[in-house]
Design a protein around this motif. Structure first.
Motif, mmCIF file in Angstrom:
data_model
loop_
_atom_site.group_PDB
_atom_site.id
_atom_site.type_symbol
_atom_site.label_atom_id
_atom_site.label_comp_id
_atom_site.label_asym_id
_atom_site.label_seq_id
_atom_site.Cartn_x
_atom_site.Cartn_y
_atom_site.Cartn_z
ATOM 1 N N UNK A 1 11.931 59.720 43.897
ATOM 2 C CA UNK A 1 13.268 60.002 43.273
ATOM 3 C C UNK A 1 13.594 61.718 43.630
ATOM 4 N N UNK A 2 12.567 62.672 43.776
ATOM 5 C CA UNK A 2 12.898 64.054 43.926
ATOM 6 C C UNK A 2 13.574 63.909 45.456
ATOM 7 N N UNK A 3 13.115 63.303 46.403
ATOM 8 C CA UNK A 3 14.148 63.181 47.606
ATOM 9 C C UNK A 3 15.469 62.970 47.447
ATOM 10 N N UNK A 4 15.733 62.089 46.500
ATOM 11 C CA UNK A 4 17.133 61.790 46.051
ATOM 12 C C UNK A 4 17.818 62.834 45.517
ATOM 13 N N UNK B 1 31.112 59.151 51.556
ATOM 14 C CA UNK B 1 30.811 59.717 53.016
ATOM 15 C C UNK B 1 31.919 59.376 53.973
ATOM 16 N N UNK B 2 32.321 58.269 53.850
ATOM 17 C CA UNK B 2 33.803 57.834 54.917
ATOM 18 C C UNK B 2 34.886 58.657 54.571
ATOM 19 N N UNK B 3 35.267 58.847 53.376
ATOM 20 C CA UNK B 3 36.270 59.766 52.857
ATOM 21 C C UNK B 3 36.019 61.205 53.421
ATOM 22 N N UNK B 4 34.768 61.432 53.179
ATOM 23 C CA UNK B 4 34.436 63.072 53.623
ATOM 24 C C UNK B 4 34.555 63.196 55.249
ATOM 25 N N UNK C 1 32.657 74.799 49.811
ATOM 26 C CA UNK C 1 33.792 74.289 50.335
ATOM 27 C C UNK C 1 34.912 75.004 49.342
ATOM 28 N N UNK C 2 34.622 74.780 47.959
ATOM 29 C CA UNK C 2 35.468 75.354 46.954
ATOM 30 C C UNK C 2 35.509 76.805 46.905
ATOM 31 N N UNK D 1 21.969 69.126 47.958
ATOM 32 C CA UNK D 1 22.474 69.717 49.113
ATOM 33 C C UNK D 1 23.901 69.260 49.191
ATOM 34 N N UNK D 2 24.437 68.131 48.677
ATOM 35 C CA UNK D 2 25.783 67.721 48.784
ATOM 36 C C UNK D 2 26.444 68.589 47.673
#
Length: 284
Positions: free
Chosen positions: A83-86, A31-34, A100-101, A92-93
């Motif tokens: 677990x489904x929420x994760x 997250x920081x790098x992003x 992006x690609x 989404x990520x």
């Protein structure tokens, strides 16, 4: 006491706990790098143009995404399991990475700058340090409100649900005002003095008022309007002193100072609240 520490020592021996810690470290670092890289990408496209507007729209994705997550993820977790929420978040990520690609292209100036490296001069480094501290200290304000605001209202006799819902109004109502402030900042002279200086003073006054007044609805509306006023202008500061060849390292310096200030702000607020026995001290 040993009985108090026992659950934590048990967790330390659990492989599942180790996996959770590793997952949080990896996702946090990602997250920081992003954040650093995406801020540079926005600056590459809009430096010297509508930079405050672009940065305001960009950082507005945080409250929008946070608000949607608070609405959607509990529903997913309730109906299909935690677990489904994760998995939904990971999907989404992955979708964002795919977009992006496929669609993102760097501007020509950024592509040419990537081939050559430049060193930052002392004046630019100093400017980045100041800008990073401004962004970090300002951002610790909303973090403190969302952390200690509900507790403050509960201390006054509000129910937990009502207190949390009332404070969340700040998040929802502020969403349209953040890009609007960035748009105006790009079209007015001396936006730093008006939007950063004036916005932060008004924001600080309203935070202090929230800690010591019973006119909570009026203060909440005021906070929703002024909390995002300086955001786009502050985030545009690094792009004003960085060239294409120095934006990557410059944004790294900027966000290093931001994360330090952002980390210490709520910690200091919590210490003050514990010392005085009231969440009002954190807001003060």
């Amino acid at each position: 006491p040993r009985s108090t520490l026992f659950p934590y020592t048990t967790l330390f021996r659990s492989p599942a706990w180790g996996l959770q810690v590793a997952g949080r470290l990896i996702s946090g670092a990602g997250g920081v790098l992003q954040t650093v890289q995406m801020t540079k990408m926005v600056a590459d496209w809009f430096a010297g143009r509508e930079i405050a507007t672009a940065m305001a729209i960009f950082i507005n994705s945080w409250p929008v995404g946070l608000g949607l997550s608070l609405l959607i993820l509990p529903v997913i977790g309730t109906h299909f399991g935690v677990p489904t929420a994760y998995v939904a978040v990971a999907a989404l990520i992955a979708s964002a990475l795919l977009l992006l690609l496929i669609f993102y292209r760097s501007p020509e100036t950024a592509s040419r700058a990537a081939a050559k490296a430049e060193r930052l001069d002392r004046r630019t480094v100093l400017s980045l340090i100041v800008a990073g501290l401004i962004w970090g200290l300002y951002s610790s304000g909303p973090a403190t409100i969302f952390s200690f605001g509900p507790t403050l209202l509960v201390e006054r006799g509000w129910s937990v649900a009502t207190a949390a819902s009332t404070i969340s109004i700040v998040l929802w109502v502020s969403i349209p005002f953040v890009p609007l402030a960035g748009y105006l900042a790009d079209r007015l002279k001396h936006p730093e003095a008006i939007f950063i200086g004036g916005g932060c003073v008004a924001f600080a006054a309203l935070v202090a008022a929230l800690a010591h007044t019973n006119a909570v609805p009026f203060v909440i509306v005021g906070l929703a309007i002024f909390i995002g006023l300086p955001a786009g202008s502050i985030m545009s500061l690094p792009a004003r002193v960085l060239g294409p060849a120095t934006r990557a390292i410059g944004m790294g310096i900027f966000f290093t100072l931001y994360y330090i200030a952002m980390m210490l702000g709520p910690v200091i607020g919590g210490a003050c609240a514990r010392w005085t026995g009231s969440a009002a001290a954190a807001l003060d």
